[in-house]
Design a protein around this motif. Structure first.
Motif, PDB file in Angstrom:
ATOM      1  N   MET A   1       0.840  -1.178   0.000  1.00 41.65           N
ATOM      2  CA  MET A   1       0.000   0.000   0.000  1.00 41.65           C
ATOM      3  C   MET A   1       0.890   1.249   0.000  1.00 41.65           C
ATOM      4  N   ARG A   2       0.517   2.205  -0.845  1.00 39.08           N
ATOM      5  CA  ARG A   2       1.306   3.433  -0.922  1.00 39.08           C
ATOM      6  C   ARG A   2       0.989   4.379   0.225  1.00 39.08           C
ATOM      7  N   LYS A   3       1.994   5.106   0.589  1.00 35.77           N
ATOM      8  CA  LYS A   3       1.828   6.105   1.642  1.00 35.77           C
ATOM      9  C   LYS A   3       1.035   7.285   1.057  1.00 35.77           C
ATOM     10  N   PRO A   4       0.019   7.792   1.770  1.00 36.91           N
ATOM     11  CA  PRO A   4      -0.752   8.921   1.248  1.00 36.91           C
ATOM     12  C   PRO A   4       0.108  10.196   1.192  1.00 36.91           C
ATOM     13  N   ARG A   5      -0.167  11.014   0.184  1.00 38.47           N
ATOM     14  CA  ARG A   5       0.577  12.272   0.051  1.00 38.47           C
ATOM     15  C   ARG A   5       0.128  13.268   1.098  1.00 38.47           C
ATOM     16  N   ASP A   6       1.077  14.019   1.584  1.00 39.62           N
ATOM     17  CA  ASP A   6       0.787  15.062   2.558  1.00 39.62           C
ATOM     18  C   ASP A   6       0.635  16.383   1.788  1.00 39.62           C
ATOM     19  N   PHE A   7      -0.589  16.634   1.321  1.00 34.55           N
ATOM     20  CA  PHE A   7      -0.842  17.816   0.510  1.00 34.55           C
ATOM     21  C   PHE A   7      -0.571  19.107   1.271  1.00 34.55           C
ATOM     22  N   ASP A   8      -0.869  19.120   2.547  1.00 30.25           N
ATOM     23  CA  ASP A   8      -0.624  20.328   3.345  1.00 30.25           C
ATOM     24  C   ASP A   8       0.865  20.663   3.393  1.00 30.25           C
ATOM     25  N   ALA A   9       1.696  19.652   3.594  1.00 25.62           N
ATOM     26  CA  ALA A   9       3.140  19.877   3.645  1.00 25.62           C
ATOM     27  C   ALA A   9       3.668  20.318   2.283  1.00 25.62           C
ATOM     28  N   GLU A  10       3.148  19.708   1.216  1.00 20.87           N
ATOM     29  CA  GLU A  10       3.585  20.094  -0.132  1.00 20.87           C
ATOM     30  C   GLU A  10       3.175  21.527  -0.437  1.00 20.87           C
ATOM     31  N   LEU A  11       1.960  21.898  -0.056  1.00 21.17           N
ATOM     32  CA  LEU A  11       1.479  23.261  -0.281  1.00 21.17           C
ATOM     33  C   LEU A  11       2.309  24.260   0.509  1.00 21.17           C
ATOM     34  N   LYS A  12       2.633  23.936   1.749  1.00 23.71           N
ATOM     35  CA  LYS A  12       3.455  24.831   2.568  1.00 23.71           C
ATOM     36  C   LYS A  12       4.836  24.993   1.943  1.00 23.71           C
ATOM     37  N   ALA A  13       5.426  23.906   1.449  1.00 24.67           N
ATOM     38  CA  ALA A  13       6.740  23.984   0.814  1.00 24.67           C
ATOM     39  C   ALA A  13       6.689  24.868  -0.432  1.00 24.67           C
ATOM     40  N   LEU A  14       5.623  24.748  -1.214  1.00 23.67           N
ATOM     41  CA  LEU A  14       5.484  25.591  -2.406  1.00 23.67           C
ATOM     42  C   LEU A  14       5.298  27.062  -2.029  1.00 23.67           C
ATOM     43  N   GLU A  15       4.528  27.319  -0.986  1.00 24.69           N
ATOM     44  CA  GLU A  15       4.336  28.697  -0.523  1.00 24.69           C
ATOM     45  C   GLU A  15       5.652  29.287  -0.025  1.00 24.69           C
ATOM     46  N   ASP A  16       6.421  28.496   0.696  1.00 21.39           N
ATOM     47  CA  ASP A  16       7.724  28.960   1.181  1.00 21.39           C
ATOM     48  C   ASP A  16       8.651  29.285   0.013  1.00 21.39           C
ATOM     49  N   LYS A  17       8.659  28.423  -0.997  1.00 23.29           N
ATOM     50  CA  LYS A  17       9.505  28.647  -2.168  1.00 23.29           C
ATOM     51  C   LYS A  17       9.066  29.907  -2.915  1.00 23.29           C
ATOM     52  N   ALA A  18       7.758  30.106  -3.073  1.00 19.93           N
ATOM     53  CA  ALA A  18       7.244  31.298  -3.747  1.00 19.93           C
ATOM     54  C   ALA A  18       7.629  32.559  -2.975  1.00 19.93           C
ATOM     55  N   ARG A  19       7.542  32.511  -1.654  1.00 24.65           N
ATOM     56  CA  ARG A  19       7.915  33.658  -0.820  1.00 24.65           C
ATOM     57  C   ARG A  19       9.408  33.968  -0.976  1.00 24.65           C
ATOM     58  N   GLU A  20      10.222  32.916  -1.002  1.00 24.86           N
ATOM     59  CA  GLU A  20      11.662  33.088  -1.168  1.00 24.86           C
ATOM     60  C   GLU A  20      11.988  33.701  -2.534  1.00 24.86           C
ATOM     61  N   LEU A  21      11.326  33.242  -3.578  1.00 23.41           N
ATOM     62  CA  LEU A  21      11.566  33.784  -4.919  1.00 23.41           C
ATOM     63  C   LEU A  21      11.131  35.247  -5.007  1.00 23.41           C
ATOM     64  N   LYS A  22      10.020  35.583  -4.380  1.00 22.74           N
ATOM     65  CA  LYS A  22       9.549  36.969  -4.388  1.00 22.74           C
ATOM     66  C   LYS A  22      10.538  37.869  -3.640  1.00 22.74           C
ATOM     67  N   THR A  23      11.043  37.392  -2.525  1.00 22.16           N
ATOM     68  CA  THR A  23      12.027  38.155  -1.758  1.00 22.16           C
ATOM     69  C   THR A  23      13.287  38.406  -2.582  1.00 22.16           C
ATOM     70  N   ARG A  24      13.759  37.375  -3.280  1.00 19.91           N
ATOM     71  CA  ARG A  24      14.947  37.528  -4.128  1.00 19.91           C
ATOM     72  C   ARG A  24      14.706  38.529  -5.247  1.00 19.91           C
ATOM     73  N   LYS A  25      13.522  38.463  -5.843  1.00 15.92           N
ATOM     74  CA  LYS A  25      13.179  39.384  -6.938  1.00 15.92           C
ATOM     75  C   LYS A  25      13.197  40.827  -6.441  1.00 15.92           C
ATOM     76  N   VAL A  26      12.590  41.064  -5.304  1.00 12.08           N
ATOM     77  CA  VAL A  26      12.556  42.418  -4.741  1.00 12.08           C
ATOM     78  C   VAL A  26      13.972  42.897  -4.422  1.00 12.08           C
ATOM     79  N   GLN A  27      14.789  42.024  -3.867  1.00  7.20           N
ATOM     80  CA  GLN A  27      16.169  42.387  -3.546  1.00  7.20           C
ATOM     81  C   GLN A  27      16.942  42.733  -4.818  1.00  7.20           C
TER      82      GLN A  27
END
Length: 108
Positions: A1-27
């Motif tokens: 049986m496959r382990k279920p995906r943790d959508f909340d963790a994946e979404l948080k990781a994507l949000e963190d990455k987007a925030r980091e990219l926006k910060t770099r762009k502004v800098q």
């Protein structure tokens, strides 16, 4: 049986990455303003100039600006905040060692 995906963790990781990219762009935009000397302009002047540039549809003007920008980066006369020499035509290295793709369109 496959382990279920943790959508909340994946979404948080994507949000963190987007925030980091926006910060770099502004800098990087701030560094560009300082390097060109545009930080000496008033906020209203700078905003007006940027609005006029963004509204310009004339390809000849845009090409002339692109050439002037390329000459600016190729010349050694620009000011840098750190004062260290670097290759302005290549994308700056990021803290994780990756590089931003070089863009000739002038869009950010």
């Amino acid at each position: 049986m496959r382990k279920p995906r943790d959508f909340d963790a994946e979404l948080k990781a994507l949000e963190d990455k987007a925030r980091e990219l926006k910060t770099r762009k502004v800098q990087q935009l701030g560094e560009l303003l300082i390097a060109t000397g545009a930080d000496q302009l008033g906020t209203d002047e700078l905003a007006g100039a940027l609005v006029a540039i963004a509204e310009t549809k004339d390809p000849a003007k845009r090409e002339a600006w692109a050439k002037r920008g390329a000459m600016f980066f190729e010349s050694g006369s620009r000011r840098t905040a750190s004062g260290s020499p670097r290759n302005p035509r290549s994308a700056p290295a990021q803290p994780d060692g990756t590089q931003w793709p070089a863009s000739s369109t002038g869009s950010a």
